[in-house]
Design an enzyme around this catalytic site. Structure first.
Site, mmCIF file in Angstrom:
data_model
loop_
_atom_site.group_PDB
_atom_site.id
_atom_site.type_symbol
_atom_site.label_atom_id
_atom_site.label_comp_id
_atom_site.label_asym_id
_atom_site.label_seq_id
_atom_site.Cartn_x
_atom_site.Cartn_y
_atom_site.Cartn_z
ATOM 1 N N HIS A 1 0.704 -1.239 0.073
ATOM 2 C CA HIS A 1 0.098 -0.016 -0.083
ATOM 3 C C HIS A 1 0.974 1.296 -0.083
ATOM 4 O O HIS A 1 0.247 2.375 -0.248
ATOM 5 C CB HIS A 1 -1.037 -0.101 1.139
ATOM 6 C CG HIS A 1 -0.297 0.282 2.523
ATOM 7 N ND1 HIS A 1 -0.157 -0.603 3.337
ATOM 8 C CD2 HIS A 1 -0.113 1.571 3.135
ATOM 9 C CE1 HIS A 1 0.298 0.102 4.625
ATOM 10 N NE2 HIS A 1 0.508 1.324 4.494
ATOM 11 N N ASP B 1 0.602 -7.641 1.741
ATOM 12 C CA ASP B 1 0.934 -5.945 1.772
ATOM 13 C C ASP B 1 2.350 -6.181 1.683
ATOM 14 O O ASP B 1 2.960 -5.227 2.068
ATOM 15 C CB ASP B 1 0.244 -5.588 2.917
ATOM 16 C CG ASP B 1 0.504 -3.769 2.789
ATOM 17 O OD1 ASP B 1 0.334 -3.545 1.622
ATOM 18 O OD2 ASP B 1 0.492 -3.126 3.901
ATOM 19 N N SER C 1 4.709 2.379 7.876
ATOM 20 C CA SER C 1 4.310 1.269 7.051
ATOM 21 C C SER C 1 5.731 1.124 6.224
ATOM 22 O O SER C 1 6.244 1.967 5.622
ATOM 23 C CB SER C 1 2.989 1.815 6.190
ATOM 24 O OG SER C 1 2.102 1.979 7.010
#
Length: 422
Positions: free
Chosen positions: A165, A201, A278
């Site tokens: 992402h 992810d 992230s």
């Protein structure tokens, strides 16, 4: 007798005055400053000077030192006190030798090993954090920032794992790194995109640079236990806080998380992470990479519930992304309830068999409970306590791997035939 009484009185008075003495804080627990305590000790010695107390016997000195050991004073602080305020003809080294002989092992370790531990921890973060970079993307909707971790180097080519992402739908990608407090940018023409996987992810890119970067070493996420210390390194809220380090513990080593396209087992931890973390690193206390930070729960009722993709999953996925640009998932050929064991056992995965799968070829049947999983090259079975354990074990294998299953049928434990994942 009078002299002995005065010596004992002196030692007793000094003990009371010095027990709470701290050389690192302006006041002790009794409200006296260090200077006031020193003056009190000097006054006591001055009053006793006419009693010819030029030296303490070894036994008297040891009695005094022993009275100080239960306090928080360090070895050097005790030696300073003896050297400055007690009449003795011993050298400082001789005093320190006496202290070391008297100091209990647990007291010694708590003082000195804690300092060594802190130094080792700081050095570990200093070394490993240089393998954590920033990721900046340009998209049609604007773009964003995140983090990435360098896991491999081949000459001047560095391989980075980050979150899907973070780079999803990118038009351009830049890698950002910091040296001496200055941000440096590696442009898009020096970056290669290999592939990404929304289910876990994960994404892999590489960049070319003549600047040296260290690489991380993957830890074994199967061995993680609740309560272990962890360190998150990343770039929360952009690059103003580049390389921020937060510390926490593992709250749960195997959680199942399903959110949008993401559908995988994760590590739950409470090291503080924010948007921008992230794709950043989750290290254990020894500096091994045990996870890639994925997300946290944002809710007014929740605090510090963060999740990371386990290192064993990361290691497995990046190999496929490098080689194929996508993840090729192995198929065991079973179905099961995620949260309930319908076979009535306290642990394990109660299964139904799908035709044509590896489980059927291994001889498993409907109603069996899987309790162990191993590739034939492993010495021991990986325990399977729940669906998440089995799911992660299968994901971390590859198509063509030969595996064995340990299972319970009618209360009896069996090892399956060797079977090949297809």
């Amino acid at each position: 007798m009078k002299k002995l009484f005065l010596v004992v009185t002196l030692l007793f008075t000094l003990t009371l005055a010095a027990c709470d003495l701290s050389f690192e804080t302006p006041n002790n627990n009794n409200g006296y400053t260090d200077e006031q305590l020193r003056e009190m000790i000097e006054q006591i010695l001055a009053e006793k000077e006419d009693e010819n107390l030029l030296y303490l016997t070894q036994a008297q000195l040891e009695a005094f030192i022993t009275s100080l050991i239960p306090t928080h004073l360090t070895e050097d602080a005790i030696a300073d006190l003896v050297e400055s305020y007690l009449p003795t003809d011993l050298t400082r080294q001789e005093v320190i030798d006496i202290i070391r002989d008297l100091l209990p092992e647990n007291k010694y370790n708590s003082i000195y090993e804690l300092e060594a531990f802190e130094e080792a921890m700081v050095q570990m973060i200093e070394d490993r954090s240089k393998a954590v970079v920033g990721i900046q993307t340009t998209r049609s909707d604007g773009g964003g920032t995140g983090s990435g971790v360098i896991y491999k180097a081949e000459g001047n080519t560095y391989y980075v794992v980050t979150n899907h992402h973070v780079i999803e739908d990118f038009v351009e990608i830049e890698v950002v790194y910091e040296r001496f407090g200055i941000l440096n940018f590696i442009e898009f023409d020096k970056i290669t995109f290999y592939g990404s996987d929304p289910i876990t992810d994960m994404a892999v890119i590489s960049f070319e640079s003549t600047t040296y970067f260290p690489t991380v070493e993957f830890g074994d996420s199967y061995a993680l236990r609740p309560g272990q210390m962890v360190f998150a390194v990343g770039n929360p809220l952009g690059f103003q806080y580049f390389g921020s380090v937060t510390m926490g513990i593992i709250s749960g080593p195997t959680r199942f998380l399903e959110s949008g396209q993401f559908n995988a087992t994760v590590i739950q931890h409470d090291a503080s992470i924010s948007p921008g973390n992230s794709g950043g690193a989750l290290f254990d206390i020894n500096g091994y990479l045990i996870g890639i930070n994925h997300m946290k729960i944002i809710d007014t009722l929740a605090a510090n519930i963060g999740f990371a993709v386990p290192s064993n999953t990361v290691s497995r996925v990046v190999r496929d992304l490098e080689e194929h640009g996508r993840v090729i998932r192995p198929f065991l050929g079973v179905t099961s309830s995620v949260y309930v064991n319908l076979c009535g056992t306290e642990f394990g995965v109660c299964i139904d068999i799908l035709p044509g799968g590896a489980a059927e070829a291994a001889g498993l049947q409907d109603g069996d409970t899987i309790i162990g999983y191993k590739q034939v090259s492993w010495d021991d079975y990986l325990p399977v306590y729940n669906f998440n354990d089995l799911r992660e074990a299968i994901l971390n294998s590859r198509v063509g791997d030969e595996v064995q299953i340990r299972y319970i049928r009618d209360g009896v434990e069996y090892d399956s035939l060797v079977t090949t994942l297809n």
